[in-house]
Write an enzyme that holds these catalytic residues in place. Structure first.
Site, PDB file in Angstrom:
ATOM      1  N   ASP A   5      -8.762  35.457   1.026  1.00  0.00           N
ATOM      2  CA  ASP A   5      -8.376  35.298   2.289  1.00  0.00           C
ATOM      3  C   ASP A   5      -8.625  34.146   2.824  1.00  0.00           C
ATOM      4  O   ASP A   5      -9.683  33.507   2.713  1.00  0.00           O
ATOM      5  CB  ASP A   5      -9.589  36.403   3.023  1.00  0.00           C
ATOM      6  CG  ASP A   5      -9.345  37.792   2.737  1.00  0.00           C
ATOM      7  OD1 ASP A   5      -8.182  38.364   2.662  1.00  0.00           O
ATOM      8  OD2 ASP A   5     -10.350  38.357   2.649  1.00  0.00           O
ATOM      9  N   ASP A  16      -5.012  48.210   6.827  1.00  0.00           N
ATOM     10  CA  ASP A  16      -6.140  48.232   7.070  1.00  0.00           C
ATOM     11  C   ASP A  16      -6.398  49.560   7.872  1.00  0.00           C
ATOM     12  O   ASP A  16      -5.781  49.943   8.831  1.00  0.00           O
ATOM     13  CB  ASP A  16      -6.412  46.870   8.107  1.00  0.00           C
ATOM     14  CG  ASP A  16      -6.232  45.701   7.270  1.00  0.00           C
ATOM     15  OD1 ASP A  16      -6.395  45.483   6.158  1.00  0.00           O
ATOM     16  OD2 ASP A  16      -5.847  44.598   8.377  1.00  0.00           O
TER      17      ASP A  16
END
Length: 252
Positions: free
Chosen positions: A11, A130
């Site tokens: 990330d 998500d």
């Protein structure tokens, strides 16, 4: 039988690898180029690079950084963040990506999924979802790095996207993310058993047994994790040996 894949995730924020809990409280986890090279050498099956603030900051993915990482990575490399057109995907492909991950842009313009699949092939298109389980027990889709809730249920969106041409689903449970308490088995299993494409489980991996659980009970095709690898809590080689000894097919 296809082998189960272990995938570290980078990330990226401001050019650095970061990791948080439930999508917040980010902390620095190291240089992405060094980490990518290390994971490739350690036996990771693939690498995922997510520019987690590209969409919110309304900019494109850091393709120069992607290019630098790709030089040191000899495994399939998926890149996501800020991809909203064939041109964006082409830049990443030319920078060394093997697949692109799309999320918010695909939800807002689902034709993007079909366009990318037609241009590059289904296997190039990874739909990242998500998702968060709410008080009603249902799993809902979230956008903009987990900041924006929608009224769309996770499974409905995944099924629709696969029909449009998505070749893989990267499923991240926001409830489990960074908690190291285990993957979201129920929603992972629902997608894995009902979709004709591979499902990557993400969010919650904290022990080797969690990976056994998500493969055996969640029916995942791959498991993605970040902090346990970044902070050297579990070595990929050790994890794969453990899974192999548990009769789970992995590439040693």
């Amino acid at each position: 039988m296809l082998t189960k894949r272990i995938i570290p995730c980078l990330d990226i924020k401001d050019g650095r690898t970061v990791k948080g809990t439930n999508f917040v409280d980010l902390r620095d986890a190291g240089d992405p180029v060094e980490l990518g090279a290390f994971y490739a050498e350690q036996g990771a099956d693939e690498l995922v690079f997510l520019d987690i603030t590209a969409t919110v900051e309304k900019r494109k993915t850091l393709h120069e950084l992607v290019k630098r990482i790709a030089r040191y990575v000899n495994i399939p490399f998926t890149v996501g963040g800020g991809v909203s057109s064939i041109e964006d995907a082409g830049v990443l492909l030319n920078s060394g990506a093997d697949k692109v991950s799309i999320n918010t842009a695909a939800y807002k313009n689902s034709q993007l999924i079909a366009d990318l699949a037609n241009e590059f092939g289904n296997q190039f298109v990874v739909l990242a979802i998500d998702t968060k389980q709410e008080d009603d027990g249902e799993w809902y889709v979230y956008l903009n790095g987990g900041r924006t809730k929608t009224a769309t249920k996770c499974f409905d969106w995944a099924k629709y996207a696969v029909n449009l041409g998505a070749g893989e689903i990267l499923l991240t449970s926001m409830n489990n993310d960074g908690t190291k308490k285990g993957f979201a088995i129920d929603i992972t299993k629902q997608l894995s058993e009902n979709l004709a494409v591979p499902v990557i489980a993400s969010g919650g991996g904290g022990t080797m047994e969690h990976f056994v659980d998500v493969f055996n009970n969640g029916k995942a095709d791959a498991a993605l994790a970040a902090s346990i690898f970044h902070f050297k809590e579990i070595a990929i080689r050790d994890l794969k040996r453990y899974l192999y000894n548990k009769q789970i097919e992995v590439r040693i």
